[in-house]
Design a protein around this motif. Structure first.
Motif, PDB file in Angstrom:
ATOM      1  N   UNK A  28     -42.554 -86.705   2.118  1.00  0.00           N
ATOM      2  CA  UNK A  28     -41.660 -85.882   0.959  1.00  0.00           C
ATOM      3  C   UNK A  28     -40.337 -86.352   0.801  1.00  0.00           C
ATOM      4  N   UNK A  29     -39.858 -86.089  -0.371  1.00  0.00           N
ATOM      5  CA  UNK A  29     -38.515 -86.369  -0.699  1.00  0.00           C
ATOM      6  C   UNK A  29     -37.620 -85.159  -1.288  1.00  0.00           C
ATOM      7  N   UNK A  58     -49.692 -90.698   1.799  1.00  0.00           N
ATOM      8  CA  UNK A  58     -49.216 -91.829   2.522  1.00  0.00           C
ATOM      9  C   UNK A  58     -49.867 -93.228   1.497  1.00  0.00           C
ATOM     10  N   UNK A  59     -50.826 -93.141   0.918  1.00  0.00           N
ATOM     11  CA  UNK A  59     -51.321 -94.338   0.230  1.00  0.00           C
ATOM     12  C   UNK A  59     -50.599 -94.795  -1.116  1.00  0.00           C
ATOM     13  N   UNK A  60     -49.903 -93.593  -1.519  1.00  0.00           N
ATOM     14  CA  UNK A  60     -49.393 -93.663  -2.702  1.00  0.00           C
ATOM     15  C   UNK A  60     -47.701 -93.870  -2.644  1.00  0.00           C
ATOM     16  N   UNK A  61     -47.438 -93.964  -1.430  1.00  0.00           N
ATOM     17  CA  UNK A  61     -45.858 -94.083  -1.205  1.00  0.00           C
ATOM     18  C   UNK A  61     -45.118 -95.375  -1.697  1.00  0.00           C
ATOM     19  N   UNK A  62     -45.937 -96.364  -1.360  1.00  0.00           N
ATOM     20  CA  UNK A  62     -45.103 -97.793  -2.215  1.00  0.00           C
ATOM     21  C   UNK A  62     -44.982 -97.531  -3.685  1.00  0.00           C
ATOM     22  N   UNK A  63     -45.818 -97.037  -4.201  1.00  0.00           N
ATOM     23  CA  UNK A  63     -45.924 -96.674  -5.750  1.00  0.00           C
ATOM     24  C   UNK A  63     -45.105 -95.910  -5.936  1.00  0.00           C
ATOM     25  N   UNK A  64     -44.564 -94.848  -5.387  1.00  0.00           N
ATOM     26  CA  UNK A  64     -43.454 -93.773  -5.806  1.00  0.00           C
ATOM     27  C   UNK A  64     -42.250 -94.305  -5.380  1.00  0.00           C
ATOM     28  N   UNK A  65     -42.236 -95.369  -4.416  1.00  0.00           N
ATOM     29  CA  UNK A  65     -40.979 -96.177  -4.100  1.00  0.00           C
ATOM     30  C   UNK A  65     -40.619 -97.067  -5.397  1.00  0.00           C
ATOM     31  N   UNK A  66     -41.650 -97.872  -5.917  1.00  0.00           N
ATOM     32  CA  UNK A  66     -41.318 -98.555  -6.956  1.00  0.00           C
ATOM     33  C   UNK A  66     -40.859 -98.019  -8.391  1.00  0.00           C
ATOM     34  N   UNK A  67     -41.392 -96.587  -8.505  1.00  0.00           N
ATOM     35  CA  UNK A  67     -41.177 -96.138  -9.611  1.00  0.00           C
ATOM     36  C   UNK A  67     -39.712 -95.451  -9.713  1.00  0.00           C
ATOM     37  N   UNK A  68     -39.364 -94.910 -11.076  1.00  0.00           N
ATOM     38  CA  UNK A  68     -37.970 -94.156 -11.163  1.00  0.00           C
ATOM     39  C   UNK A  68     -38.231 -92.748 -11.471  1.00  0.00           C
ATOM     40  N   UNK A  69     -37.322 -91.971 -11.020  1.00  0.00           N
ATOM     41  CA  UNK A  69     -37.338 -90.414 -11.136  1.00  0.00           C
ATOM     42  C   UNK A  69     -36.203 -90.272 -12.362  1.00  0.00           C
ATOM     43  N   UNK A  70     -36.740 -89.489 -13.270  1.00  0.00           N
ATOM     44  CA  UNK A  70     -35.878 -89.429 -14.402  1.00  0.00           C
ATOM     45  C   UNK A  70     -35.421 -87.907 -14.530  1.00  0.00           C
ATOM     46  N   UNK A  71     -34.104 -87.748 -14.779  1.00  0.00           N
ATOM     47  CA  UNK A  71     -33.427 -86.500 -14.968  1.00  0.00           C
ATOM     48  C   UNK A  71     -33.083 -86.489 -16.581  1.00  0.00           C
ATOM     49  N   UNK A  72     -33.744 -85.496 -17.257  1.00  0.00           N
ATOM     50  CA  UNK A  72     -33.317 -85.589 -18.457  1.00  0.00           C
ATOM     51  C   UNK A  72     -32.967 -84.023 -19.076  1.00  0.00           C
ATOM     52  N   UNK A  73     -31.804 -83.830 -19.592  1.00  0.00           N
ATOM     53  CA  UNK A  73     -31.599 -82.345 -20.247  1.00  0.00           C
ATOM     54  C   UNK A  73     -30.639 -82.647 -21.455  1.00  0.00           C
ATOM     55  N   UNK A  74     -30.704 -81.556 -22.412  1.00  0.00           N
ATOM     56  CA  UNK A  74     -29.934 -81.728 -23.397  1.00  0.00           C
ATOM     57  C   UNK A  74     -28.883 -80.712 -23.156  1.00  0.00           C
ATOM     58  N   UNK A  75     -27.440 -80.948 -23.579  1.00  0.00           N
ATOM     59  CA  UNK A  75     -26.485 -80.211 -23.550  1.00  0.00           C
ATOM     60  C   UNK A  75     -26.107 -79.824 -24.825  1.00  0.00           C
ATOM     61  N   UNK A  76     -25.874 -78.797 -25.484  1.00  0.00           N
ATOM     62  CA  UNK A  76     -25.302 -78.074 -26.775  1.00  0.00           C
ATOM     63  C   UNK A  76     -23.656 -78.131 -26.641  1.00  0.00           C
ATOM     64  N   UNK A  77     -22.982 -79.083 -27.202  1.00  0.00           N
ATOM     65  CA  UNK A  77     -21.759 -78.964 -27.086  1.00  0.00           C
ATOM     66  C   UNK A  77     -20.996 -79.641 -28.446  1.00  0.00           C
ATOM     67  N   UNK A  78     -19.860 -79.162 -28.848  1.00  0.00           N
ATOM     68  CA  UNK A  78     -19.285 -79.333 -30.301  1.00  0.00           C
ATOM     69  C   UNK A  78     -18.899 -80.946 -30.373  1.00  0.00           C
ATOM     70  N   UNK A  79     -18.893 -81.363 -31.452  1.00  0.00           N
ATOM     71  CA  UNK A  79     -18.505 -82.899 -31.565  1.00  0.00           C
ATOM     72  C   UNK A  79     -17.119 -83.230 -30.726  1.00  0.00           C
ATOM     73  N   UNK A  80     -17.171 -84.479 -30.354  1.00  0.00           N
ATOM     74  CA  UNK A  80     -15.996 -84.654 -29.579  1.00  0.00           C
ATOM     75  C   UNK A  80     -16.208 -85.883 -28.510  1.00  0.00           C
TER      76      UNK A  80
END
Length: 170
Positions: A28-29, A58-80
């Motif tokens: 686990x992470x 355990x048999x998928x650990x190396x694949x998890x280590x090679x992959x990227x974990x993405x954080x994606x959110x959208x912020x609603x902010x005024x122009x600037x």
């Protein structure tokens, strides 16, 4: 001024995340990503976060280590002009990494068409019929797109370069 959507995309290399054994034959992470957006005067305009509690056989650990974990959110902010400060904290290793990036949210001008940033696609995964009904960022048709997070593309390994962008208008 109309608020704009500022997409926040942070990539955490799977190899940079600590994986600890858990009972049975799994690992686990446990890490958190926090992004603080500051305006040009240094005032906080928004804060976005996500906790990640991952587990892998355990048999998928190396694949998890090679992959990227993405954080994606959208912020609603005024122009600037803004600065995004991102912190990724690994609770198992008790370490953190920090990244800061300046960006600008342009104002929408009437009915003019606008184009998002260009995203180079590293890979795509086919979505199930149920997943296709959900609204997800970087979801295009039947596929979920994973952006390149800076690693160079090599023509010998990637014969066709995929890309993604959005067109906005009223």
């Amino acid at each position: 001024a109309h608020p704009g959507l500022a997409p926040m995309l942070v990539g955490v290399p799977g190899g940079g995340v600590s994986w600890a054994p858990q009972p049975g034959s799994a690992f686990h992470a446990d890490f958190t990503v926090v992004v603080r957006i500051k305006d040009s005067r240094g005032r906080e305009a928004d804060r976005l976060s996500q906790d990640y509690k991952l587990s892998v056989a355990a048999d998928r650990l190396e694949g998890a280590r090679r992959g990227d974990i993405l954080f994606y959110r959208e912020a609603s902010i005024p122009p600037g002009r803004y600065t995004a400060e991102a912190v990724a904290y690994d609770a198992i290793a008790r370490t953190a990494s920090v990244r800061s990036e300046a960006f600008e949210v342009a104002s929408a001008e009437g009915d003019r068409l606008r184009l998002s940033s260009l995203v180079l696609v590293r890979r795509a995964e086919k979505l199930t019929a149920a997943e296709q009904k959900e609204r997800k960022p970087l979801h295009f048709g039947e596929a979920y797109l994973y952006p390149s997070l800076g690693a160079p593309f090599k023509r010998s390994a990637v014969p066709a370069l995929g890309y993604f962008f959005s067109v906005y208008g009223k």
